[in-house]
Design a protein around this motif. Sequence first.
Motif, PDB file in Angstrom:
ATOM      1  N   SER A 118       0.854  -1.181   0.000  1.00 33.60           N
ATOM      2  CA  SER A 118       0.000   0.000   0.000  1.00 33.60           C
ATOM      3  C   SER A 118       0.894   1.236   0.000  1.00 33.60           C
ATOM      4  CB  SER A 118      -0.901   0.019   1.238  1.00 33.60           C
ATOM      5  OG  SER A 118      -1.818  -1.054   1.183  1.00 33.60           O
ATOM      6  N   SER A 119       0.694   2.107  -0.965  1.00 38.64           N
ATOM      7  CA  SER A 119       1.500   3.315  -1.090  1.00 38.64           C
ATOM      8  C   SER A 119       1.043   4.367  -0.082  1.00 38.64           C
ATOM      9  CB  SER A 119       1.389   3.876  -2.510  1.00 38.64           C
ATOM     10  OG  SER A 119       1.889   2.945  -3.442  1.00 38.64           O
ATOM     11  N   SER A 120       1.897   5.376   0.096  1.00 39.64           N
ATOM     12  CA  SER A 120       1.560   6.480   0.998  1.00 39.64           C
ATOM     13  C   SER A 120       1.891   7.795   0.305  1.00 39.64           C
ATOM     14  CB  SER A 120       2.337   6.337   2.315  1.00 39.64           C
ATOM     15  OG  SER A 120       3.727   6.351   2.061  1.00 39.64           O
ATOM     16  N   GLY A 121       1.710   8.885   1.020  1.00 41.18           N
ATOM     17  CA  GLY A 121       1.999  10.201   0.457  1.00 41.18           C
ATOM     18  C   GLY A 121       1.076  10.487  -0.715  1.00 41.18           C
ATOM     19  N   PRO A 122       1.596  11.108  -1.785  1.00 42.55           N
ATOM     20  CA  PRO A 122       0.763  11.444  -2.930  1.00 42.55           C
ATOM     21  C   PRO A 122       0.162  10.226  -3.620  1.00 42.55           C
ATOM     22  CG  PRO A 122       2.947  12.436  -3.143  1.00 42.55           C
ATOM     23  CD  PRO A 122       2.947  11.592  -1.918  1.00 42.55           C
ATOM     24  N   SER A 123       0.771   9.033  -3.408  1.00 43.86           N
ATOM     25  CA  SER A 123       0.265   7.803  -4.022  1.00 43.86           C
ATOM     26  C   SER A 123      -0.666   7.023  -3.101  1.00 43.86           C
ATOM     27  CB  SER A 123       1.434   6.911  -4.451  1.00 43.86           C
ATOM     28  OG  SER A 123       2.146   7.502  -5.508  1.00 43.86           O
ATOM     29  N   GLN A 165      -3.212   3.762  -3.611  1.00 40.82           N
ATOM     30  CA  GLN A 165      -2.678   2.822  -4.608  1.00 40.82           C
ATOM     31  C   GLN A 165      -2.086   1.621  -3.900  1.00 40.82           C
ATOM     32  OE1 GLN A 165       0.090   3.839  -8.060  1.00 40.82           O
ATOM     33  NE2 GLN A 165       1.515   3.102  -6.521  1.00 40.82           N
ATOM     34  N   ARG A 166      -2.262   0.456  -4.505  1.00 39.47           N
ATOM     35  CA  ARG A 166      -1.569  -0.767  -4.098  1.00 39.47           C
ATOM     36  C   ARG A 166      -0.852  -1.299  -5.314  1.00 39.47           C
ATOM     37  NH1 ARG A 166      -5.402  -4.790  -2.607  1.00 39.47           N
ATOM     38  NH2 ARG A 166      -3.762  -5.886  -1.483  1.00 39.47           N
ATOM     39  N   TRP A 167       0.268  -1.994  -5.082  1.00 41.68           N
ATOM     40  CA  TRP A 167       1.064  -2.499  -6.204  1.00 41.68           C
ATOM     41  C   TRP A 167       1.833  -3.753  -5.817  1.00 41.68           C
ATOM     42  CZ3 TRP A 167       6.278  -2.828  -5.289  1.00 41.68           C
ATOM     43  CH2 TRP A 167       6.795  -2.030  -4.265  1.00 41.68           C
ATOM     44  N   ILE A 168       2.278  -4.475  -6.850  1.00 42.22           N
ATOM     45  CA  ILE A 168       3.118  -5.664  -6.667  1.00 42.22           C
ATOM     46  C   ILE A 168       3.867  -5.928  -7.973  1.00 42.22           C
ATOM     47  CG2 ILE A 168       1.384  -7.359  -7.399  1.00 42.22           C
ATOM     48  CD1 ILE A 168       2.429  -9.066  -4.929  1.00 42.22           C
ATOM     49  N   TYR A 169       5.080  -6.463  -7.860  1.00 39.52           N
ATOM     50  CA  TYR A 169       5.883  -6.820  -9.026  1.00 39.52           C
ATOM     51  C   TYR A 169       5.743  -8.310  -9.326  1.00 39.52           C
ATOM     52  CZ  TYR A 169       8.643  -2.532  -9.582  1.00 39.52           C
ATOM     53  OH  TYR A 169       9.042  -1.254  -9.850  1.00 39.52           O
TER      54      TYR A 169
END
Length: 169
Positions: free
Chosen positions: A130-135, A138-142
């Motif tokens: 889970s992103s923080s700040g301006p993002s 958003q969640r992401w994974i590679y």
Amino acid sequence: MPPTGPIPGLTRVDHIGLTVPDLDEAHTFFVDLLGCEPMYDLGPFAHDDDWMTRQLGVAADTVMRRLRFFRLGGQAIFEVFEYDARAQATTPPLNSDVGGHHVALYVDDLDAAVAHLRAAGVEVLGEPVSSSGPSAGQRWIYFRAPWGLQLELVSYPHGKAYDRTGEAH
């Protein structure tokens, strides 16, 4: 005096070019796993002069065996190459290497997408973040293609903090 400002008329990304070791394997990955639509093939291309060096920055005797264009979601275009080249590097760069890269793809439901990748035997790196700040939002994974290409799944169905505030944090 050199020009200043952006390239005149530049409006968008047209395509992403990738080199793979086996175009048939890549076709299966792009079509069966990512859901791309195959568009058309070109090749082979080889030249007896230094054209490959002048135009593409590769060894003059390099042969571009085949290339195939794929469309994803009606917009993103992948131009996927298979080359025969002497001294060809066969290990993809790490994300931290100069020239390192990844392709980020948006999904509506990150958890369902990750479960699908894992069930298909795809190498998934870690767990969703889970992103923080301006993002924030958003969640992401590679994950990796069979030949090592790094890809990222991102999801922000309710937007990112930046989308709501327009401010960097």
